[in-house]
Design a protein around this motif. Structure first.
Motif, PDB file in Angstrom:
ATOM      1  N   TRP A 120       0.609  -1.506  -0.551  1.00 49.91           N
ATOM      2  CA  TRP A 120       0.324   0.435   0.050  1.00 49.91           C
ATOM      3  C   TRP A 120       0.476   1.229   0.138  1.00 49.91           C
ATOM      4  CZ3 TRP A 120      -4.453   0.673  -1.619  1.00 49.91           C
ATOM      5  CH2 TRP A 120      -5.684  -0.373  -1.471  1.00 49.91           C
ATOM      6  N   THR A 121       2.400   0.998   0.803  1.00 48.78           N
ATOM      7  CA  THR A 121       2.630   2.653   1.025  1.00 48.78           C
ATOM      8  C   THR A 121       3.659   2.749  -0.308  1.00 48.78           C
ATOM      9  OG1 THR A 121       3.623   1.924   3.207  1.00 48.78           O
ATOM     10  CG2 THR A 121       4.552   3.167   1.745  1.00 48.78           C
ATOM     11  N   PHE A 122       3.991   1.360  -1.909  1.00 48.82           N
ATOM     12  CA  PHE A 122       3.928   1.783  -3.175  1.00 48.82           C
ATOM     13  C   PHE A 122       2.959   2.788  -3.844  1.00 48.82           C
ATOM     14  CE2 PHE A 122       7.652  -1.285  -1.250  1.00 48.82           C
ATOM     15  CZ  PHE A 122       8.536  -0.552  -2.162  1.00 48.82           C
ATOM     16  N   LEU A 123       1.721   1.747  -3.373  1.00 47.79           N
ATOM     17  CA  LEU A 123       0.089   2.728  -4.032  1.00 47.79           C
ATOM     18  C   LEU A 123      -0.105   3.472  -4.202  1.00 47.79           C
ATOM     19  CD1 LEU A 123      -1.787  -0.936  -4.047  1.00 47.79           C
ATOM     20  CD2 LEU A 123      -0.164   0.187  -6.309  1.00 47.79           C
ATOM     21  N   MET A 124       0.562   4.385  -2.013  1.00 49.32           N
ATOM     22  CA  MET A 124       0.722   5.228  -2.327  1.00 49.32           C
ATOM     23  C   MET A 124       1.815   7.104  -3.258  1.00 49.32           C
ATOM     24  SD  MET A 124      -2.268   4.996  -0.722  1.00 49.32           S
ATOM     25  CE  MET A 124      -2.033   6.816   0.066  1.00 49.32           C
ATOM     26  N   ILE A 125       2.356   6.010  -3.311  1.00 50.57           N
ATOM     27  CA  ILE A 125       3.365   7.638  -4.044  1.00 50.57           C
ATOM     28  C   ILE A 125       2.226   8.436  -4.782  1.00 50.57           C
ATOM     29  CG2 ILE A 125       4.728   7.359  -5.229  1.00 50.57           C
ATOM     30  CD1 ILE A 125       6.274   5.081  -4.236  1.00 50.57           C
ATOM     31  N   ALA A 126       1.715   7.447  -6.214  1.00 57.17           N
ATOM     32  CA  ALA A 126       0.672   8.362  -7.324  1.00 57.17           C
ATOM     33  C   ALA A 126       0.448   9.471  -6.340  1.00 57.17           C
ATOM     34  CB  ALA A 126      -0.004   8.247  -8.099  1.00 57.17           C
ATOM     35  N   PRO A 127      -0.107   8.892  -5.347  1.00 56.84           N
ATOM     36  CA  PRO A 127      -1.555   9.759  -4.955  1.00 56.84           C
ATOM     37  C   PRO A 127      -0.720  11.308  -4.094  1.00 56.84           C
ATOM     38  CG  PRO A 127      -2.302   8.149  -4.348  1.00 56.84           C
ATOM     39  CD  PRO A 127      -1.475   7.669  -4.579  1.00 56.84           C
ATOM     40  N   LEU A 128       0.233  10.825  -3.109  1.00 56.62           N
ATOM     41  CA  LEU A 128       1.508  11.925  -2.893  1.00 56.62           C
ATOM     42  C   LEU A 128       2.223  12.558  -3.498  1.00 56.62           C
ATOM     43  CD1 LEU A 128       2.634  12.521   0.055  1.00 56.62           C
ATOM     44  CD2 LEU A 128       4.323  10.604  -0.579  1.00 56.62           C
ATOM     45  N   MET A 129       2.236  12.105  -4.536  1.00 55.42           N
ATOM     46  CA  MET A 129       3.574  12.717  -5.763  1.00 55.42           C
ATOM     47  C   MET A 129       1.698  13.808  -5.499  1.00 55.42           C
ATOM     48  SD  MET A 129       5.785  10.630  -7.729  1.00 55.42           S
ATOM     49  CE  MET A 129       5.986  12.269  -9.123  1.00 55.42           C
ATOM     50  N   PHE A 130       0.689  14.116  -5.743  1.00 54.02           N
ATOM     51  CA  PHE A 130      -0.511  14.471  -6.816  1.00 54.02           C
ATOM     52  C   PHE A 130      -1.008  15.163  -5.428  1.00 54.02           C
ATOM     53  CE2 PHE A 130      -4.985  15.409  -6.864  1.00 54.02           C
ATOM     54  CZ  PHE A 130      -4.763  16.712  -7.955  1.00 54.02           C
ATOM     55  N   VAL A 131      -0.924  14.947  -4.424  1.00 59.38           N
ATOM     56  CA  VAL A 131      -1.085  16.738  -3.615  1.00 59.38           C
ATOM     57  C   VAL A 131       0.363  17.619  -3.111  1.00 59.38           C
ATOM     58  CG1 VAL A 131      -1.689  16.100  -0.496  1.00 59.38           C
ATOM     59  CG2 VAL A 131      -2.724  14.401  -2.339  1.00 59.38           C
ATOM     60  N   VAL A 132       1.063  16.795  -2.968  1.00 59.92           N
ATOM     61  CA  VAL A 132       2.596  17.838  -2.881  1.00 59.92           C
ATOM     62  C   VAL A 132       2.489  18.519  -3.768  1.00 59.92           C
ATOM     63  CG1 VAL A 132       4.944  17.885  -2.524  1.00 59.92           C
ATOM     64  CG2 VAL A 132       3.484  16.064  -1.337  1.00 59.92           C
ATOM     65  N   GLN A 133       2.301  18.294  -5.423  1.00 56.66           N
ATOM     66  CA  GLN A 133       2.025  18.768  -6.403  1.00 56.66           C
ATOM     67  C   GLN A 133       1.341  20.127  -6.430  1.00 56.66           C
ATOM     68  OE1 GLN A 133       3.783  18.089  -9.107  1.00 56.66           O
ATOM     69  NE2 GLN A 133       4.005  19.820 -10.265  1.00 56.66           N
ATOM     70  N   THR A 134       0.281  19.705  -6.280  1.00 55.20           N
ATOM     71  CA  THR A 134      -1.283  20.267  -5.922  1.00 55.20           C
ATOM     72  C   THR A 134      -1.258  21.266  -4.516  1.00 55.20           C
ATOM     73  OG1 THR A 134      -2.467  18.882  -7.234  1.00 55.20           O
ATOM     74  CG2 THR A 134      -3.894  20.351  -6.126  1.00 55.20           C
ATOM     75  N   TYR A 135      -0.623  20.976  -3.341  1.00 55.02           N
ATOM     76  CA  TYR A 135      -0.836  21.571  -1.980  1.00 55.02           C
ATOM     77  C   TYR A 135      -0.154  22.647  -2.398  1.00 55.02           C
ATOM     78  CZ  TYR A 135      -1.883  22.953   2.518  1.00 55.02           C
ATOM     79  OH  TYR A 135      -1.710  23.658   3.628  1.00 55.02           O
ATOM     80  N   VAL A 136       1.008  21.843  -2.443  1.00 50.96           N
ATOM     81  CA  VAL A 136       2.269  23.135  -1.594  1.00 50.96           C
ATOM     82  C   VAL A 136       2.815  23.500  -2.788  1.00 50.96           C
ATOM     83  CG1 VAL A 136       4.588  22.209  -0.773  1.00 50.96           C
ATOM     84  CG2 VAL A 136       2.436  21.145   0.083  1.00 50.96           C
ATOM     85  N   ILE A 137       3.837  22.752  -3.807  1.00 47.25           N
ATOM     86  CA  ILE A 137       4.555  22.627  -5.420  1.00 47.25           C
ATOM     87  C   ILE A 137       3.854  23.910  -5.938  1.00 47.25           C
ATOM     88  CG2 ILE A 137       5.932  22.775  -7.117  1.00 47.25           C
ATOM     89  CD1 ILE A 137       6.805  19.796  -5.704  1.00 47.25           C
ATOM     90  N   ARG A 138       2.526  24.042  -6.367  1.00 48.59           N
ATOM     91  CA  ARG A 138       2.171  24.721  -6.869  1.00 48.59           C
ATOM     92  C   ARG A 138       2.187  26.738  -6.445  1.00 48.59           C
ATOM     93  NH1 ARG A 138      -3.794  24.509  -9.174  1.00 48.59           N
ATOM     94  NH2 ARG A 138      -4.358  24.046  -6.679  1.00 48.59           N
ATOM     95  N   LYS A 139       1.484  26.155  -5.459  1.00 47.51           N
ATOM     96  CA  LYS A 139       1.313  27.108  -4.438  1.00 47.51           C
ATOM     97  C   LYS A 139       2.604  28.114  -4.525  1.00 47.51           C
ATOM     98  CE  LYS A 139      -2.654  26.343  -1.151  1.00 47.51           C
ATOM     99  NZ  LYS A 139      -3.497  26.360   0.208  1.00 47.51           N
ATOM    100  N   GLU A 140       3.799  26.955  -3.494  1.00 47.14           N
ATOM    101  CA  GLU A 140       5.348  27.759  -3.771  1.00 47.14           C
ATOM    102  C   GLU A 140       5.879  28.525  -5.084  1.00 47.14           C
ATOM    103  OE1 GLU A 140       7.990  24.665  -2.144  1.00 47.14           O
ATOM    104  OE2 GLU A 140       7.206  24.728  -0.288  1.00 47.14           O
ATOM    105  N   GLU A 141       5.538  27.932  -5.797  1.00 47.06           N
ATOM    106  CA  GLU A 141       6.149  29.211  -6.632  1.00 47.06           C
ATOM    107  C   GLU A 141       5.059  29.605  -7.558  1.00 47.06           C
ATOM    108  OE1 GLU A 141       5.665  25.635 -10.378  1.00 47.06           O
ATOM    109  OE2 GLU A 141       7.358  24.775  -9.964  1.00 47.06           O
ATOM    110  N   GLN A 142       3.735  29.627  -7.028  1.00 43.43           N
ATOM    111  CA  GLN A 142       2.832  31.088  -7.471  1.00 43.43           C
ATOM    112  C   GLN A 142       3.488  32.825  -6.363  1.00 43.43           C
ATOM    113  OE1 GLN A 142      -0.973  29.749  -5.980  1.00 43.43           O
ATOM    114  NE2 GLN A 142      -1.340  29.417  -8.319  1.00 43.43           N
ATOM    115  N   TYR A 143       3.952  31.706  -5.550  1.00 44.01           N
ATOM    116  CA  TYR A 143       4.582  32.555  -4.074  1.00 44.01           C
ATOM    117  C   TYR A 143       5.947  33.606  -4.844  1.00 44.01           C
ATOM    118  CZ  TYR A 143       7.598  33.884  -0.572  1.00 44.01           C
ATOM    119  OH  TYR A 143       8.674  34.509   0.030  1.00 44.01           O
ATOM    120  N   LEU A 144       6.886  32.409  -5.597  1.00 47.03           N
ATOM    121  CA  LEU A 144       8.572  32.273  -6.332  1.00 47.03           C
ATOM    122  C   LEU A 144       7.926  33.342  -7.232  1.00 47.03           C
ATOM    123  CD1 LEU A 144       9.618  29.265  -5.460  1.00 47.03           C
ATOM    124  CD2 LEU A 144       9.813  31.351  -3.932  1.00 47.03           C
TER     125      LEU A 144
END
Length: 163
Positions: A120-144
């Motif tokens: 399950w931990t391996f299966l959670m990699i894709a959703p984890l990347m999606f959340v980090v990309q959407t919630y964290v990285i996108r906001k950080e890039e907009q700020y930068l």
């Protein structure tokens, strides 16, 4: 009419209120819960190849994470996502990835999956990347982009988001 009042700059930041490492931790514990509720076979994780791979993955993740943290330390920049950045990181490991800390955490997440032996931990990699990309990285890039403008645009044009 001219405005002679003193302009005080607003303290801008990325607006990421959940510390990004917590997203990885919560996802990991969610995968453990899923394994208990809906077990998946994990025998393939006990192979000799998997045992060797996990140590290599740990070493790569640690090296990447420590390199990224070092860049922040020597530039006296903040790791806290609700504080303004003092500078744009573009050298060292940041010359190869715009998000080496998140990439390192993802690599470490994968290594832990090998150690824990949970599919399950391996299966959670894709959703984890999606959340980090959407919630964290996108906001950080907009700020930068707001904070560093053309400098960030040039950097973004030269360096990929993950690898």
């Amino acid at each position: 009419m001219e405005n002679n009042s003193l302009h005080i700059p607003r303290q801008d930041h990325a607006g990421v209120y959940v510390p990004p490492p917590m997203i990885y931790v919560v996802t990991f514990f969610l995968s453990i819960g899923l394994q208990r509720v809906a077990p998946l076979p994990s025998a393939w994780l006990g192979t000799g190849t998997a045992h060797a791979a996990r140590w290599v993955i740990v070493a790569i993740g640690l090296l990447l994470l420590l390199s990224a943290l070092w860049r922040f330390a020597i530039s006296r920049n903040t790791l806290i996502t609700v504080k303004p950045a003092k500078s744009l990181q573009t050298t060292g490991v940041y010359a190869f990835s715009r998000n080496p800390m998140y990439l390192a955490l993802l690599i470490m997440f994968t290594a832990i999956a090998f150690f824990k032996g949970n599919s399950w931990t391996f299966l959670m990699i894709a959703p984890l990347m999606f959340v980090v990309q959407t919630y964290v990285i996108r906001k950080e890039e907009q700020y930068l982009q707001r904070a560093f403008g053309e400098e960030f645009s040039r950097y973004k044009g030269k360096v990929r988001r993950w690898l």
